[in-house]
Design a protein around this motif. Structure first.
Motif, short mmCIF file in Angstrom:
data_model
loop_
_atom_site.label_atom_id
_atom_site.label_comp_id
_atom_site.label_asym_id
_atom_site.label_seq_id
_atom_site.Cartn_x
_atom_site.Cartn_y
_atom_site.Cartn_z
N CYS A 123 0.97 -1.13 -0.02
CA CYS A 123 -0.15 0.16 -0.05
C CYS A 123 0.95 1.17 0.08
O CYS A 123 1.74 1.38 0.53
CB CYS A 123 -1.19 -0.20 1.10
N CYS A 126 -0.53 2.97 3.69
CA CYS A 126 -0.18 2.69 5.02
C CYS A 126 1.11 1.63 4.98
O CYS A 126 1.60 1.13 6.05
CB CYS A 126 -1.43 1.78 5.71
N CYS A 144 -6.17 -0.51 -1.25
CA CYS A 144 -6.13 -1.10 0.25
C CYS A 144 -7.17 -0.73 1.08
O CYS A 144 -7.91 0.24 0.74
CB CYS A 144 -4.67 -0.55 0.73
N CYS A 146 -7.16 0.79 3.58
CA CYS A 146 -7.17 2.17 4.08
C CYS A 146 -7.28 3.36 2.95
O CYS A 146 -7.20 4.45 3.07
CB CYS A 146 -5.93 2.25 4.76
#
Ligand code: BV8
Ligand code: ZN
Length: 236
Positions: A123, A126, A144, A146
């Protein structure tokens, strides 16, 4: 070939640097040269972080097309010969610039992947990473949890190599009595610097390639031909 066989017999510690030419006989396209990937694409347009932000779709499609080619590929006799050498030689280190997993599929257990691994996705936000074995990642580009864009877990131009892996590669080059350079154009740094580092530290350097390269004039022996034929012959 005879002289290299002798050097191999006498060597206490052997290090090997492989490039895309080792996977060519498995049907995985190389980067440079006639059928090279770079012919259709320019490295600066694809293998760098800016490309991912500029054209995530193009980067993802390029890696998906490489993942599918690698997913269909099988190790060739050169990969198996290197796995065999790892078993026979107490101090043996395989350093690979290749991001495919053909060395591992052939049984090599300790591959220093200095340019990363195409099956890894990481990612951009993150940093979480995982192996995604699907030949083609579905959504373009994949996200991802996130919300960050997932990128290939490979080292792009302008990016540092994974430090722990690179340090081990340096140590192996410095400790080698015999350094084999197989199937690489030796134009990408710092990977290509391993050749000079090994030579300066006293190693004999032997290159296996279908054509001479920029390092051929600096080494001790050049074994011309497809590595899938040359290396198995050398160790038989
Ligand atoms: C770095 C991505 C520190 C993964 C790749 C300006 C700015 C920033 C950096 C630089 C700069 N100028 C120079 C640099 C350094 C740069 C570099 O070396 N550029 C070169 C091209 C001029 N290096 C980097 O950026 C490296 N990082 O320096 O970090 C830093 C940090 C910030 C700022 C500055 C510096 C990162 C290098 C990694 C790049 N990533 N790919 C991927 O998608 O795969 S490189 C790419 O080329 C591949 O990964 C591959 O590993 C690599 C080498 O290619 P080869 O494996 O040699 O393949 P090639 O097709 O070239 O040759 C195949 C050979 O096989 C041929 O010789 C052929 O004859 C032979 N062959 C074919 N068939 C056979 C065969 N031989 C035997 N048998 C056969 N059957
Ligand atoms: Zn994330």
């Amino acid at each position: 070939m005879e002289q290299t066989r002798e050097w191999l017999k006498q060597a206490r510690s052997v290090a090997v640097l492989t490039g895309a030419g080792v996977s060519a006989e498995s049907g995985v396209p190389t980067f440079r040269g006639k059928q090279g990937l770079w012919r259709t694409y320019r490295p600066e347009d694809l293998a760098n972080p800016q490309a991912l932000h500029r054209d995530p779709r193009l980067v993802r499609e390029w890696y998906n097309c490489r993942r599918s080619a690698i997913a269909k590929a099988h190790p060739n006799p050169c990969h198996y010969a290197l796995a065999d050498l790892e078993q026979r030689i107490p101090e043996f280190t395989l350093v690979s610039q290749n991001v495919d997993d053909l060395h591992e599929q052939a049984g090599s257990r300790n591959v220093l992947k200095i340019h990363g691994d195409i099956w890894l996705v990481r990612c951009t936000e993150c940093g979480r990473q995982h192996i995604d074995p699907r030949p083609c990642l579905p959504e373009l580009p994949p996200y991802c949890h996130c919300g960050g864009i997932l990128r290939p877990g490979v080292v792009w131009f302008g990016e540092d190599l994974p430090q722990n892996v690179w340090c081990r590669a340096l140590e192996a080059a410095r400790a080698a009595d015999l350094f084999l350079v197989i199937g690489t154009s030796a134009v990408v740094y710092p990977a290509a610097s391993l050749v000079r580092i090994a030579k300066r530290a006293g190693a004999r350097v032997v290159e296996m390639n279908i054509a001479e390269t920029v390092i051929t004039s600096e080494i001790d022996a050049f074994l011309p031909g497809p590595c899938g034929e040359i290396l198995p012959k050398l160790i038989s």
